[in-house]
Design a protein around this motif. Structure first.
Motif, mmCIF file in Angstrom:
data_model
loop_
_atom_site.group_PDB
_atom_site.id
_atom_site.type_symbol
_atom_site.label_atom_id
_atom_site.label_comp_id
_atom_site.label_asym_id
_atom_site.label_seq_id
_atom_site.Cartn_x
_atom_site.Cartn_y
_atom_site.Cartn_z
ATOM 1 N N UNK A 66 39.260 47.758 29.000
ATOM 2 C CA UNK A 66 38.010 47.190 29.531
ATOM 3 C C UNK A 66 38.274 45.842 30.200
ATOM 4 N N UNK A 67 39.123 44.991 29.588
ATOM 5 C CA UNK A 67 39.467 43.707 30.211
ATOM 6 C C UNK A 67 40.158 43.933 31.556
ATOM 7 N N UNK A 68 41.039 44.898 31.596
ATOM 8 C CA UNK A 68 41.755 45.200 32.840
ATOM 9 C C UNK A 68 40.790 45.700 33.916
ATOM 10 N N UNK A 69 39.856 46.559 33.517
ATOM 11 C CA UNK A 69 38.867 47.079 34.465
ATOM 12 C C UNK A 69 38.024 45.939 35.024
ATOM 13 N N UNK A 70 37.569 45.039 34.148
ATOM 14 C CA UNK A 70 36.754 43.906 34.592
ATOM 15 C C UNK A 70 37.553 42.979 35.509
ATOM 16 N N UNK A 79 39.994 43.818 37.491
ATOM 17 C CA UNK A 79 40.111 44.490 38.784
ATOM 18 C C UNK A 79 38.832 44.371 39.588
ATOM 19 N N UNK A 80 37.702 44.513 38.903
ATOM 20 C CA UNK A 80 36.414 44.428 39.591
ATOM 21 C C UNK A 80 36.161 43.012 40.096
ATOM 22 N N UNK A 81 36.700 42.005 39.416
ATOM 23 C CA UNK A 81 36.492 40.615 39.793
ATOM 24 C C UNK A 81 37.407 40.187 40.935
ATOM 25 N N UNK A 82 38.471 40.923 41.179
ATOM 26 C CA UNK A 82 39.417 40.594 42.246
ATOM 27 C C UNK A 82 38.881 41.148 43.570
ATOM 28 N N UNK A 83 38.711 40.281 44.575
ATOM 29 C CA UNK A 83 38.253 40.769 45.888
ATOM 30 C C UNK A 83 39.261 41.746 46.481
ATOM 31 N N UNK A 84 38.787 42.709 47.249
ATOM 32 C CA UNK A 84 39.635 43.750 47.834
ATOM 33 C C UNK A 84 40.795 43.170 48.646
ATOM 34 N N UNK A 85 40.567 42.075 49.381
ATOM 35 C CA UNK A 85 41.628 41.500 50.229
ATOM 36 C C UNK A 85 42.763 40.910 49.401
ATOM 37 N N UNK A 86 42.503 40.569 48.145
ATOM 38 C CA UNK A 86 43.551 39.975 47.299
ATOM 39 C C UNK A 86 44.349 41.019 46.533
ATOM 40 N N UNK A 87 43.860 42.265 46.507
ATOM 41 C CA UNK A 87 44.566 43.294 45.755
ATOM 42 C C UNK A 87 45.872 43.646 46.442
ATOM 43 N N UNK A 88 46.847 44.002 45.633
ATOM 44 C CA UNK A 88 48.139 44.408 46.171
ATOM 45 C C UNK A 88 48.021 45.819 46.711
#
Length: 116
Positions: free
Chosen positions: A99-103, A105-114
């Motif tokens: 759940x922490x990992x899911x949250x 990921x949701x908090x990271x903006x799409x442009x910052x994702x690898x």
């Protein structure tokens, strides 16, 4: 808990016999048909199960009917229950980590994702 309980149930043929007896009393011939081994093998495994306390026998005319005894299964259940908290706590911690990992990921903006 007697370790012999686990040794008794470790044999796959005895587990098939136990599964067959879950539905109620059966004769040796009924068990032979259900577990697909010879009568001498079924009788040998029934003897081991009876000695370990898993089955009881009831004579009916010329037949002997076998059924499960609840006590050893209740003993197994009580033993496993003593360890249930251990794996449930581990599963709870695992669920919380997911759940922490899911949250995160949701908090990271799409442009910052690898990229994948």
């Amino acid at each position: 808990m007697n370790v012999d309980v686990f040794q008794t149930l470790a044999d796959p043929t005895r587990r098939r016999i136990v599964e067959a007896l879950k539905g109620g009393e059966l004769s040796v011939n009924d068990l032979v048909a259900r577990v697909d081994i010879q009568q001498s093998g079924v009788s040998r495994h029934l003897g081991i199960l009876q000695e370990a306390g898993f089955v009881q026998v009831r004579p009916e005319g010329t037949k002997r009917l076998y059924s499960l005894r609840p006590e050893p299964f209740q003993e197994l259940d009580a033993w496993v229950t003593g360890y249930r908290g251990l794996w449930e706590a581990r599963l709870d911690r695992f669920g919380q980590a997911l759940e922490r990992r899911r949250k995160a990921r949701m908090a990271t903006p799409k442009s910052e994702e690898e990229p994948p």
